[in-house]
Design a protein around this motif. Structure first.
Motif, PDB file in Angstrom:
ATOM      1  N   PHE A 376      40.176 -83.443 -97.903  1.00 24.84           N
ATOM      2  CA  PHE A 376      39.958 -82.413 -98.927  1.00 24.84           C
ATOM      3  C   PHE A 376      38.705 -81.616 -98.590  1.00 24.84           C
ATOM      4  O   PHE A 376      38.698 -80.376 -98.640  1.00 24.84           O
ATOM      5  N   ARG A 377      37.625 -82.313 -98.260  1.00 28.00           N
ATOM      6  CA  ARG A 377      36.360 -81.650 -97.927  1.00 28.00           C
ATOM      7  C   ARG A 377      36.544 -80.674 -96.766  1.00 28.00           C
ATOM      8  O   ARG A 377      36.075 -79.530 -96.815  1.00 28.00           O
ATOM      9  N   GLU A 378      37.205 -81.124 -95.708  1.00 23.85           N
ATOM     10  CA  GLU A 378      37.364 -80.268 -94.537  1.00 23.85           C
ATOM     11  C   GLU A 378      38.205 -79.036 -94.853  1.00 23.85           C
ATOM     12  O   GLU A 378      37.937 -77.944 -94.345  1.00 23.85           O
ATOM     13  N   ALA A 379      39.232 -79.210 -95.697  1.00 25.33           N
ATOM     14  CA  ALA A 379      40.052 -78.062 -96.088  1.00 25.33           C
ATOM     15  C   ALA A 379      39.235 -77.064 -96.898  1.00 25.33           C
ATOM     16  O   ALA A 379      39.321 -75.835 -96.677  1.00 25.33           O
ATOM     17  N   VAL A 380      38.424 -77.547 -97.823  1.00 26.28           N
ATOM     18  CA  VAL A 380      37.593 -76.667 -98.652  1.00 26.28           C
ATOM     19  C   VAL A 380      36.581 -75.921 -97.791  1.00 26.28           C
ATOM     20  O   VAL A 380      36.369 -74.716 -97.958  1.00 26.28           O
ATOM     21  N   ILE A 381      35.957 -76.626 -96.864  1.00 31.59           N
ATOM     22  CA  ILE A 381      34.987 -75.970 -95.975  1.00 31.59           C
ATOM     23  C   ILE A 381      35.680 -74.897 -95.135  1.00 31.59           C
ATOM     24  O   ILE A 381      35.173 -73.783 -94.978  1.00 31.59           O
ATOM     25  N   GLY A 382      36.847 -75.225 -94.608  1.00 25.87           N
ATOM     26  CA  GLY A 382      37.550 -74.266 -93.765  1.00 25.87           C
ATOM     27  C   GLY A 382      37.976 -73.010 -94.495  1.00 25.87           C
ATOM     28  O   GLY A 382      37.950 -71.912 -93.933  1.00 25.87           O
ATOM     29  N   LEU A 438      32.642 -70.934-105.910  1.00 22.82           N
ATOM     30  CA  LEU A 438      34.100 -70.824-105.933  1.00 22.82           C
ATOM     31  C   LEU A 438      34.735 -72.142-105.491  1.00 22.82           C
ATOM     32  O   LEU A 438      35.730 -72.592-106.065  1.00 22.82           O
ATOM     33  N   ALA A 439      34.151 -72.770-104.473  1.00 22.51           N
ATOM     34  CA  ALA A 439      34.666 -74.060-104.002  1.00 22.51           C
ATOM     35  C   ALA A 439      34.547 -75.120-105.095  1.00 22.51           C
ATOM     36  O   ALA A 439      35.445 -75.945-105.280  1.00 22.51           O
ATOM     37  N   VAL A 440      33.444 -75.104-105.839  1.00 19.27           N
ATOM     38  CA  VAL A 440      33.249 -76.059-106.926  1.00 19.27           C
ATOM     39  C   VAL A 440      34.261 -75.804-108.045  1.00 19.27           C
ATOM     40  O   VAL A 440      34.793 -76.750-108.642  1.00 19.27           O
ATOM     41  N   THR A 441      34.546 -74.537-108.316  1.00 17.92           N
ATOM     42  CA  THR A 441      35.576 -74.209-109.304  1.00 17.92           C
ATOM     43  C   THR A 441      36.910 -74.831-108.903  1.00 17.92           C
ATOM     44  O   THR A 441      37.619 -75.418-109.729  1.00 17.92           O
TER      45      THR A 441
END
Length: 586
Positions: A376-382, A438-441
């Motif tokens: 999940f983290r890697e997808a959000v960062i990407g 936006l990522a936190v949202t």
């Protein structure tokens, strides 16, 4: 029909109980290949072939495949079933024997079978987990609440860490003192990295599993912390470092002293004697980490010792869960017994493993409730941070992550943006706080359990270990209060709407050109629509809310700005600013 792409098995994430008499059944097919999938099912002991039929829902897609699912209920809890696949041109029956044009008949004709939903096979996660917002605390760097227990070599609070041996004086009294801050933020579950006796700052090299590190406090203080958290409706999760111990662990010191004559010789993987650290002549965590000798879990004495450690802190202090360090390097038999014995003490104990890769073997309901969701983290960062993933690729990554595991494990997974093992999320985002917000949202509205690494909510930065373990700044002049309030508002929204905590997830719309990504979270009684604009310019979004189950006679509220949005017969026209989001409810 692309039959080579079709897959099902009667187990794992493709057939699993979601209630005592109900199965969730999943089938995979090539993307856009099938028009309709029928599931024909019945009691496996019925004398006739099954006749009950349901149309399976196409609920997710990735780059190559569509995923269909259906819930089926049989009071006797014994299942057999077959699929009828239709691509608009031809039909095939699909069972354990493969594909056929004519329906196979008879008990031994190859039906998929889920023989019985046994009580102990039912995958249950604790009821409270889906309501959790986890806050991860690295105790030495959070707050120094008692200077009388500081180590003699304590460093100045706020200086950047340079090694694993740097100690700053943070302690359990500091966590206790900052509970009002955590309440204000809105988190309700605390995960403490290791607190047991150890010479290092991180304490992943345990000296004594039954003692609190004296620089953190003592058992009396820990009990007080647990009680105060429970009074506030907060849960507390500890870190179980069972893959390896510390160099100063008494049994290992006995081996160093007595060699093959030590009664603990077989607790470890010793290559020769005497013990040396350069070169390292025993197995360790990772490679040649001399401070962390690996434990031999096949040894019944080691297994029993560690199981008693797990039981002790649950039974004596009423902790609410264990996070399992390096969980993927310990045998499955150990974790099965761990779950059985600890759940016997506390039935709603939460068990989460540190596994960075595919974890299906651990997530069948007999070992872990979930894992830390690093994919999940890697997808959000990407998608949000580095912009290396398109909206389609982002959605596909999420889909693969969801369909790989039973729903219970997805609902209980820790959706993290950062941890004590990664660089800080704001640093990874190169300081772009708008993108981070936006990522936190997204994190707070997505399926699974949001996980906040201490300090991320006020803009703390840092590179990889040890820099990601900086001291928490408590001077508000050093905190980004705007970012803090963004976290706080989203946590409040998540806690108010059940659909965001326990609802299903469905992608509604995605646009490669604009970066618009729309999804919904829904239960039988509630729907929440989330619009993400990850593009670099504002976009006008048009949605037929009526087609999504919204009532066209009722108003729509946007939660981030507390605005009432007008619609015309259920049609919504909404302008969403660049790198912004909207959360809509009725």
């Amino acid at each position: 029909m692309l039959r080579e792409a079709i897959f099902h098995q009667a187990g794992g994430a493709y057939a699993y109980p979601i209630a005592k008499d109900t199965l969730m059944i999943q089938l995979r097919a090539a993307k856009d290949d099938l028009k309709v999938v029928y599931l024909i099912y019945g009691d496996r002991y019925c004398g006739t072939d099954p006749v009950d039929r349901v149309i399976m829902e196409k609920y997710a897609s990735d780059q190559l495949f569509d995923y269909y699912r259906a819930k089926v209920q049989i009071k006797t809890r014994t299942f057999r079933y077959i699929f009828l696949l239709d691509d608009g041109k031809e039909r095939y029956w699909y069972n354990e024997f493969g594909f056929s044009k004519c329906r196979p008949l008879g008990y031994h004709s190859g039906y998929f079978q889920y023989p019985y939903i046994a009580e102990r096979d039912f995958f249950e996660i604790p009821d409270w987990v889906q309501d959790a917002v986890v806050y991860s605390i690295f105790p030495d760097r959070f707050f120094n609440g008692d200077k009388t227990n500081d180590p003699t070599t304590v460093r100045e609070w706020g200086e950047k860490p340079t090694s694993q041996m740097d100690l700053y004086g943070g302690d359990l009294a500091g966590v206790l003192a900052k509970l009002p801050y955590l309440e204000k933020l809105g988190v309700n579950t605390l995960y403490l990295t290791p607190i047991f006796k150890s010479p290092t700052s991180h304490k992943y090299d345990t000296t004594d599993y039954f003692e609190i590190d004296p620089h953190f406090g003592d058992k009396e203080l820990f009990r007080k912390l647990i009680n105060e958290c429970h009074k506030r409706g907060m849960r507390v999760i500890l870190d179980a470092v069972f893959n390896h111990c510390g160099y100063e662990f008494a049994p290992f010191q006995d081996v160093i002293k007595n060699g093959t004559k030590s009664k603990y010789w077989d607790w470890f993987y010793i290559k020769d004697y005497p013990i040396t650290t350069d070169p390292v002549n025993y197995e360790t965590f990772a490679r040649n980490v001399w401070r962390m000798p690996k434990l031999r879990h096949a040894n019944p004495e080691v297994k029993e010792y560690l199981l008693q450690v797990g039981e002790y802190w649950v039974r004596e202090f009423d902790i609410d869960g264990w996070r399992l360090d390096v969980a993927n390097e310990i045998d499955h038999a150990f974790w099965r017994e761990f779950r059985t014995r600890l759940r016997a003490i506390k039935p709603d104990l939460y068990i989460i493993g540190e596994v960075w890769h595919h974890a299906g073997a651990y997530l069948l309901g007999d070992q872990f409730d979930a894992v830390m969701n690093y994919p999940f983290r890697e997808a959000v960062i990407g998608f949000f941070g580095e912009r290396t993933l398109s909206v389609d690729a982002f959605d596909e990554r999420l889909t693969i992550n969801r369909v790989t595991y039973p729903k219970q494990a997805v609902d209980a997974a820790w959706n993290l943006l950062g941890s004590h093992d990664t660089e800080r999320i704001l640093t990874r985002f190169k300081g772009n706080k708008k993108a981070l917000k936006l990522a936190v949202t997204f994190q707070m509205t997505y399926q699974g359990v949001p996980f906040i690494y201490y300090g991320d909510e006020i803009g703390l930065e840092g590179g990889n270990d040890p820099d990601c373990r900086r001291c928490m700044p408590w001077d508000e002049e050093e905190q980004d209060l705007n970012l803090f309030n963004h976290y706080r508002k989203l946590i409040q929204i998540r806690r108010k709407y059940e659909a965001l905590r326990k609802g299903e997830f469905r992608t509604i719309y995605k646009d490669e050109a604009t970066g618009i990504y729309i999804f919904e979270r829904y239960t039988e009684n509630e729907r929440v629509l989330v619009i993400i604009n990850n593009g670099l310019k504002e976009e006008e979004v048009k949605i037929d809310l009526k087609s999504l189950g919204f009532d066209p006679t009722k108003t729509v509220q946007e939660l981030l700005r507390n605005e009432i949005i007008k619609t015309e017969d259920g049609l919504l026209n909404l302008t969403v600013e660049a790198v912004e989001a909207a959360i809509l409810v009725q």
